[in-house]
Design an enzyme around this catalytic site. Sequence first.
Site, PDB file in Angstrom:
ATOM      1  N   GLY A 161       0.917  -1.195   0.083  1.00  0.00           N
ATOM      2  CA  GLY A 161       0.087  -0.115   0.092  1.00  0.00           C
ATOM      3  C   GLY A 161       0.943   1.171   0.044  1.00  0.00           C
ATOM      4  CG  ASP A 162       2.942   2.592   3.100  1.00  0.00           C
ATOM      5  OD1 ASP A 162       2.344   3.693   2.938  1.00  0.00           O
ATOM      6  OD2 ASP A 162       3.057   1.899   4.201  1.00  0.00           O
ATOM      7  CG  LEU A 163       6.969  -0.399  -0.327  1.00  0.00           C
ATOM      8  CD1 LEU A 163       7.590  -1.581  -0.195  1.00  0.00           C
ATOM      9  CD2 LEU A 163       7.846   0.660   0.322  1.00  0.00           C
TER      10      LEU A 163
ATOM     11  CB  ALA B 292       6.331   5.173  -2.537  1.00  0.00           C
TER      12      ALA B 292
END
Length: 391
Positions: free
Chosen positions: A174-176, A179
């Site tokens: 969800g972050d990577l 990003a």
Amino acid sequence: MGALSNLRVLDLTQVLAGPYCTMLLADMGADVVKIERPGGDMIRSYPPFIDDPETEAYGGYFQSVNRGKKSIELNLGDDEDRADFLSLVEEADIVVENYRSGTMEKFDLSYETLTEYNPDLIYSSIRGFGDPRTGETDRQGQPSFDLIAQALGGVMETTGQSDGPPTKTGPGVGDLFTATLNCIGILAAVNHREQTGEGQYVDTGMYDSMLSFTERAIYQQSYTGEAPTRRGNSHPTLFPYNAFKTDDGYAVIAAFNNNHWAELCDVMDREGLAEEYPTTQERFENREALRKEIADWAREQTNDELVGKLEGCVPAAPVQNTEEIFDDPHVHARDMLVPVEQPGADTDVEIAGTPIKMSETNPEPRGRAPLLDEHRDEVLGEKADVETADD
């Protein structure tokens, strides 16, 4: 120098998604100035540490995604610090932040305000639910983390064993993934500015990104009218494509096309299966019985034996842990483990290298993560020197 060595990035991000995005830019040569709130990025104090958290400047979490950046500590609510920030904006190419929607407006540092100081600025945000400028919803302003994005975006519903609970992926996709998409958007905006001289706002939401990440589930819902759910390590339309227990671990086999299937049956000494189930559809319809045939064979092999017999003719690999990854010659040949200094410890540590390889301007981690406020004199001194020269 790096492909992006002509760009300066002001990095207001913290935790994971934003820092990973700006880390990618730093690896590619951008001059990334991490502007940290008083006390610094909250993950500076997060473990693991080599030995002593009291003497080491930060843990592995911060080190991994902030390598190669500069650091200055600014309180954007302080008039002098706010003025220093705006002076940097005037000369910057890109500003990246991952606050909740509306946070920068509280400091009167919105995209619209910053473009008054730098009209061709590229301003990029990473938020859980995107920014109202690109599509307003009632979720904006809510906090979000990787777990929230994976839950809402369908990742957890389609991850895990069929008889088990919804499961998040190990890495924080969800972050990577968000990003990485944000980094792509920034680079597209840079290219657009090169052609037109026009800056713009780049917005990437974590929920939106997870819908892109779960693309298979989206089209399955549209085509079949049924909500996909957990299938363990199997594939919803391909077989065999799964993990199998071996004598000493697990290995994966992806032999779903006709040639690979025939090769697998030959290696297993089950040539009759290739003749009886020659098509993808036939294999998929009989996948439970065929899975048992493969599983029985796999249990008789060690990981090395199974992979050794299939390597070169059928896609197969052992399921590795990180200790095995660290011992893999391929990983070292590809420079995917990079040593960096760990301040406060009498040793170096290794962090993941960059998978982006380029023949002329190869990206690479450009040193350890910064100490808090380590580059104040360098960064703000540059501005003072420019102002003095202008006078």
